[in-house]
Design an enzyme around this catalytic site. Structure first.
Site, short mmCIF file in Angstrom:
data_model
loop_
_atom_site.label_atom_id
_atom_site.label_comp_id
_atom_site.label_asym_id
_atom_site.label_seq_id
_atom_site.Cartn_x
_atom_site.Cartn_y
_atom_site.Cartn_z
N TRP A 127 0.93 -1.04 -0.19
CA TRP A 127 0.06 0.02 -0.17
C TRP A 127 0.89 1.02 -0.46
O TRP A 127 1.71 1.48 1.15
CB TRP A 127 -0.93 0.16 0.78
CG TRP A 127 -1.41 1.05 1.93
CD1 TRP A 127 -0.73 2.82 2.35
CD2 TRP A 127 -3.45 1.99 1.52
NE1 TRP A 127 -1.94 3.32 1.95
CE2 TRP A 127 -3.09 2.87 1.99
CE3 TRP A 127 -4.05 0.88 0.42
CZ2 TRP A 127 -4.10 4.00 1.71
CZ3 TRP A 127 -5.03 1.79 0.33
CH2 TRP A 127 -5.28 3.21 0.83
N ASN A 156 -0.06 5.88 0.66
CA ASN A 156 -0.36 7.21 0.09
C ASN A 156 0.25 8.12 -0.41
O ASN A 156 1.30 7.96 -0.87
CB ASN A 156 -1.60 7.17 1.53
CG ASN A 156 -1.06 7.02 2.37
OD1 ASN A 156 -0.98 5.80 2.91
ND2 ASN A 156 -1.30 8.38 2.75
N ASP A 157 -0.20 9.44 0.80
CA ASP A 157 0.58 10.79 0.49
C ASP A 157 2.03 10.28 0.04
O ASP A 157 3.07 9.74 0.67
CB ASP A 157 0.53 11.08 1.90
CG ASP A 157 -0.48 11.60 2.44
OD1 ASP A 157 -1.37 10.44 2.07
OD2 ASP A 157 -0.62 11.82 3.98
N GLU A 209 -5.42 17.91 5.98
CA GLU A 209 -4.56 17.40 6.33
C GLU A 209 -3.34 17.83 5.36
O GLU A 209 -3.69 18.72 4.17
CB GLU A 209 -4.83 15.99 5.40
CG GLU A 209 -5.83 15.15 6.77
CD GLU A 209 -6.31 13.81 6.35
OE1 GLU A 209 -6.17 12.85 7.35
OE2 GLU A 209 -6.34 13.41 5.49
N GLN A 242 3.85 7.25 2.11
CA GLN A 242 3.24 6.90 3.04
C GLN A 242 3.15 5.45 2.90
O GLN A 242 2.33 5.19 1.23
CB GLN A 242 2.37 7.03 3.52
CG GLN A 242 2.24 8.48 4.22
CD GLN A 242 2.54 8.26 5.82
OE1 GLN A 242 1.43 7.52 6.07
NE2 GLN A 242 4.03 8.23 6.20
N ARG A 262 -0.82 17.15 12.63
CA ARG A 262 0.24 16.47 11.79
C ARG A 262 0.42 16.98 10.43
O ARG A 262 -0.11 17.68 9.80
CB ARG A 262 -0.69 15.20 11.78
CG ARG A 262 -1.74 15.32 11.00
CD ARG A 262 -2.19 13.32 10.51
NE ARG A 262 -3.83 13.60 10.38
CZ ARG A 262 -4.63 12.85 10.46
NH1 ARG A 262 -4.81 12.89 12.11
NH2 ARG A 262 -6.04 13.42 10.47
N ASP A 263 0.98 16.48 9.64
CA ASP A 263 1.62 16.83 8.59
C ASP A 263 2.39 17.76 8.38
O ASP A 263 1.89 19.02 7.75
CB ASP A 263 0.49 16.99 7.78
CG ASP A 263 -0.38 15.34 7.45
OD1 ASP A 263 0.34 14.60 8.08
OD2 ASP A 263 -1.39 15.21 7.44
N TRP A 305 -4.08 0.15 3.94
CA TRP A 305 -3.26 1.02 5.24
C TRP A 305 -3.18 0.29 6.19
O TRP A 305 -4.02 -0.66 6.58
CB TRP A 305 -4.46 1.81 5.52
CG TRP A 305 -3.80 3.70 6.31
CD1 TRP A 305 -3.45 4.31 5.49
CD2 TRP A 305 -3.80 3.49 7.57
NE1 TRP A 305 -2.48 4.89 6.70
CE2 TRP A 305 -2.57 4.22 7.37
CE3 TRP A 305 -4.97 2.85 8.38
CZ2 TRP A 305 -3.58 5.60 8.91
CZ3 TRP A 305 -4.66 3.75 9.53
CH2 TRP A 305 -3.60 4.67 9.94
N SER A 357 2.80 11.59 7.40
CA SER A 357 3.13 12.44 6.70
C SER A 357 4.18 13.13 7.78
O SER A 357 4.22 13.84 8.21
CB SER A 357 2.03 12.75 5.78
OG SER A 357 1.97 12.39 5.13
#
Ligand code: FRU
Length: 486
Positions: A35, A37-38, A212, A54, A157-158, A62, A98
């Protein structure tokens, strides 16, 4: 290599054995298996561009987040690098979430969110802290611990870090105590000690509880804030129909001040899959965005048995139009992938007529210039991923809605999205078709549509067609595209 990284690498190797490549990208970034993601930690370091992401190396779902890694010398040809970060300390035991990267001399500084689940991790309660890791080669990282403590509520976050003048700046997404989506601003002299400056942005939409992956940068004399507004509201109309949607506002900002919105929120992309974009500045000063094509909410067909899930959209160069809209066009380096190009000039198609442009087009770019003034057709466009069973994904102009439509009529993961068309009588489209995705750029990149699209078995053709009238096509170019893997 730490034990955690060794275990993740081994799990990923095992998953890779079961990889089914029918939809695996030829010229988009994806993980070896598992998997993603970002996009995270975008930077140029040691002569290469680095894209971290990610990553759950052990599964197509995830899960405990790691940072996967690819790098490139030209932003087009990528090579898989070892997994960069794995959960290994209490503060990131619930995932290395992230973040971003900056480079100072010979050291790369990576800022990420250490996620720690509260209690037994069954609920959504979490402690999120901003953490630092450093590297001298972009491959091996040393964790340096927490640089910003959790504020006492869950979503924080991020981190996105950049330099301006003689100070370092960081923005972090936060959900306020009142449940509003905010962006917090911090500054630092040394990248280790961070001071809270202020809340610089609160989404004016009271239903947005979190924004996000914020990214803030100056572009063509104005400021752009990109983010993913999370809302409880049901989709209505054409925009923000996905489980996760990315968009932007344009305005004014300076350190110490609030972001002043001058141009209201707009989507960055109108397709099914474009989320969590992050930007970097290339060595020659371009602002380039990478976004994630994947989904949290609806299971993807590739997750079931193919051993991988999610890819990056093509890198896009961002510019600002005079009226304050983002123009996102595929970076010009991608032209390097073209080979065996075929051209058609001045084609007229009668209603319901089809013209086969390429019978085997698993990885192609199509450039299309339509004369809408001279055409009477209600729909003109391309069936891509067109397979012998009659299925495919339709990309074309729809005169009733005056929109550009992307309609997945494939065997799995179907559905329609569309983007407004505000151009004139000559419509230009660039359509990138990969084994499991379609990306459409309108005009110079005024709008885009990016969707995963999983074709049926057999060769994948590209067919031009129109309905309810004639179509006048000034020019068509079909480029076969080479592999984007080093
Ligand atoms: C966005 C996001 C981020 C978070 C990461 C976790 O897609 O939810 O906010 O850091 O993914 O994987």
């Amino acid at each position: 290599m730490t034990n955690e990284l060794a275990a993740a690498t081994e799990a990923n190797r095992v998953l890779e054995q079961s990889l089914n490549k029918r939809w695996y990208p030829t010229f988009h970034i994806a993980a070896r298996a598992g998997w993603i993601n970002d996009p995270n930690g975008l930077c140029y370091f040691n002569g290469r561009s680095h894209v971290y992401f990610q990553h759950h190396p052990a599964s197509t779902q995830w899960g405990p987040m790691h940072w996967g890694h690819v790098s490139s010398a030209d932003l087009v040809h990528w090579r898989h690098e070892p997994i960069a970060l794995a959960p290994s300390v209490e503060e990131d035991s619930g995932g290395v979430w992230s973040g971003s990267a900056v480079v100072v001399d010979d050291v790369q500084y990576v800022f990420y969110t250490g996620n720690q689940w509260e209690g037994d991790g069954d609920g959504d309660a979490k402690i999120q802290r901003q953490m630092l890791a450093t590297s001298t080669d972009g491959i091996h990282f040393e964790k340096q611990g927490v640089v910003i403590e959790a504020p006492g509520y869950s979503d924080f976050r991020d981190p996105k870090v950049w330099r301006m003048g003689d100070r370092w700046h960081m923005i972090v997404a936060a959900s306020s105590q009142e449940g509003r989506g905010q962006v917090w601003h911090y500054t630092s002299d040394d990248l280790r000690k961070w001071e809270f400056e202020r809340v610089i942005f609160e989404d004016p939409d009271p239903d947005v509880f979190m924004v996000e992956c914020p990214d803030l940068f100056e572009l063509d004399g104005r400021w752009v804030l990109i983010y993913g507004p999370m809302t409880t509201r049901r989709p209505s109309g054409y925009a923000c129909r996905n489980g996760h949607n990315a968009g932007y506002v344009v305005g004014r900002w300076e350190p110490g001040a609030e972001f002043v919105i001058e141009e209201p929120y707009r989507p960055l992309d109108w397709g099914h899959h474009y989320y969590a974009p992050q930007t970097m500045e290339t060595p020659d000063g371009r602002r380039v965005a990478f976004g994630w094509m994947g989904g949290f909410t609806l299971p993807l067909a590739s997750q079931a048995s193919d051993g991988w899930s999610g890819q990056m959209a093509l890198p896009r160069e961002l510019r600002l139009s005079a009226d304050g809209r983002l123009i996102a066009s595929p970076i010009q380096e991608l032209d390097q992938l073209r080979r065996d190009s075929r051209n058609w000039e001045s084609v007229t198609l009668r209603a319901d007529e089809d013209l086969m442009l390429a019978s085997d087009a698993a990885a192609v770019e199509v450039e299309l210039e339509l004369d809408l003034e001279a055409s009477s057709a209600e729909q003109i466009g391309l069936l891509v991923h067109a397979t012998p069973d009659g299925r495919g994904t339709w990309v074309g102009y729809d005169d009733q809605s005056r929109r550009i439509v992307l309609d997945r009529r494939t065997a799995v993961d179907r559905g329609v999205r569309s983007a407004p068309y505000e151009g004139g009588g000559v419509l230009r489209l660039r359509v990138f078709v990969d084994r499991g995705s379609v990306e459409v750029f309108i005009g110079d990149g005024a709008e885009s549509l990016s969707s995963l699209s999983f074709p049926s078995d057999g060769p994948r053709a590209v067919v031009l067609s129109c309905t309810m009238g004639d179509a006048t096509v000034n020019r068509i170019r079909v480029h076969q595209l080479d592999s984007g893997w080093e």
